[in-house]
Design a protein around this motif. Structure first.
Motif, short mmCIF file in Angstrom:
data_model
loop_
_atom_site.label_atom_id
_atom_site.label_comp_id
_atom_site.label_asym_id
_atom_site.label_seq_id
_atom_site.Cartn_x
_atom_site.Cartn_y
_atom_site.Cartn_z
N ARG A 160 -17.88 10.52 1.79
CA ARG A 160 -18.04 9.22 1.15
C ARG A 160 -17.54 9.37 -0.28
NH1 ARG A 160 -23.61 6.83 1.95
NH2 ARG A 160 -22.65 6.17 3.88
N VAL A 161 -16.75 8.40 -0.72
CA VAL A 161 -16.14 8.46 -2.05
C VAL A 161 -16.76 7.39 -2.93
CG1 VAL A 161 -13.99 8.27 -3.34
CG2 VAL A 161 -13.98 9.32 -1.08
N VAL A 162 -17.17 7.78 -4.12
CA VAL A 162 -17.78 6.87 -5.08
C VAL A 162 -16.80 6.68 -6.24
CG1 VAL A 162 -19.75 6.47 -6.62
CG2 VAL A 162 -20.08 7.73 -4.47
N ILE A 163 -16.40 5.42 -6.46
CA ILE A 163 -15.49 5.12 -7.56
C ILE A 163 -16.16 4.16 -8.53
CG2 ILE A 163 -13.38 5.54 -6.24
CD1 ILE A 163 -13.16 2.47 -5.93
N SER A 164 -15.76 4.26 -9.76
CA SER A 164 -16.31 3.37 -10.80
C SER A 164 -15.68 1.99 -10.68
CB SER A 164 -16.03 3.94 -12.19
OG SER A 164 -16.77 5.12 -12.38
N LEU A 165 -16.50 0.99 -10.87
CA LEU A 165 -16.05 -0.41 -10.88
C LEU A 165 -16.24 -0.98 -12.26
CD1 LEU A 165 -17.62 -1.68 -7.55
CD2 LEU A 165 -15.28 -0.95 -7.95
N PRO A 166 -15.44 -1.88 -12.71
CA PRO A 166 -14.27 -2.42 -12.01
C PRO A 166 -13.15 -1.38 -11.94
CG PRO A 166 -14.36 -3.30 -14.23
CD PRO A 166 -15.60 -2.47 -14.04
N THR A 167 -12.22 -1.58 -11.01
CA THR A 167 -11.12 -0.65 -10.82
C THR A 167 -9.82 -1.40 -10.62
OG1 THR A 167 -10.33 1.24 -9.53
CG2 THR A 167 -11.47 -0.49 -8.32
N THR A 168 -8.73 -0.73 -10.91
CA THR A 168 -7.42 -1.31 -10.65
C THR A 168 -6.84 -0.77 -9.34
OG1 THR A 168 -6.36 0.42 -11.96
CG2 THR A 168 -6.92 -1.63 -13.10
#
Length: 124
Positions: free
Chosen positions: A90-98
């Protein structure tokens, strides 16, 4: 309910934050085995290398997915995210994102967004 643990991974070593400083726990596989024995089923990994876009710890993730659930906080790097999703991490990315999130739609259950504390945007 799944029992999880937040760990920090840097240069193939696992750390935990204790009173504002990092304490070394050891190698990822050894630490994960120990935590699994203590009943932890999920490791939330803040990968300081992946946040900078390097896949230094990728070999560890491939081994970990065989016996424990993992979610990795990483930077907005498409190739790295694709590699992690391919091994069912599972991948966790910061929001907001481009990032073009529609590109990852087939693996949407494995992609998680995290709203940063300093984000001042609104929610519609």
């Amino acid at each position: 309910m799944i029992k999880g643990k937040l760990i920090i991974l840097k240069d193939k070593q696992v750390f935990v934050e204790v009173d504002g400083s990092l304490r070394l726990l050891g190698k990822p596989i050894d630490v994960a085995n120990s935590l699994k024995e203590d009943g932890f089923e999920l490791l939330h990994i803040v990968d300081t290398d992946a946040i900078r876009g390097t896949a230094t710890n990728f070999d560890s993730y491939d081994h970990l997915t065989y016996f424990v659930h993992i979610e990795i906080e990483c930077g907005p790097y498409e190739k790295l995210i694709e590699k992690l999703l391919a091994i069912n991490a599972r991948v966790v990315i910061s929001l907001p994102t481009t990032l073009p999130l529609e590109k990852f739609a087939r693996k949407k259950r494995l992609l998680v967004g995290k709203i940063n504390a300093d984000y001042e945007g609104g929610v519609d």
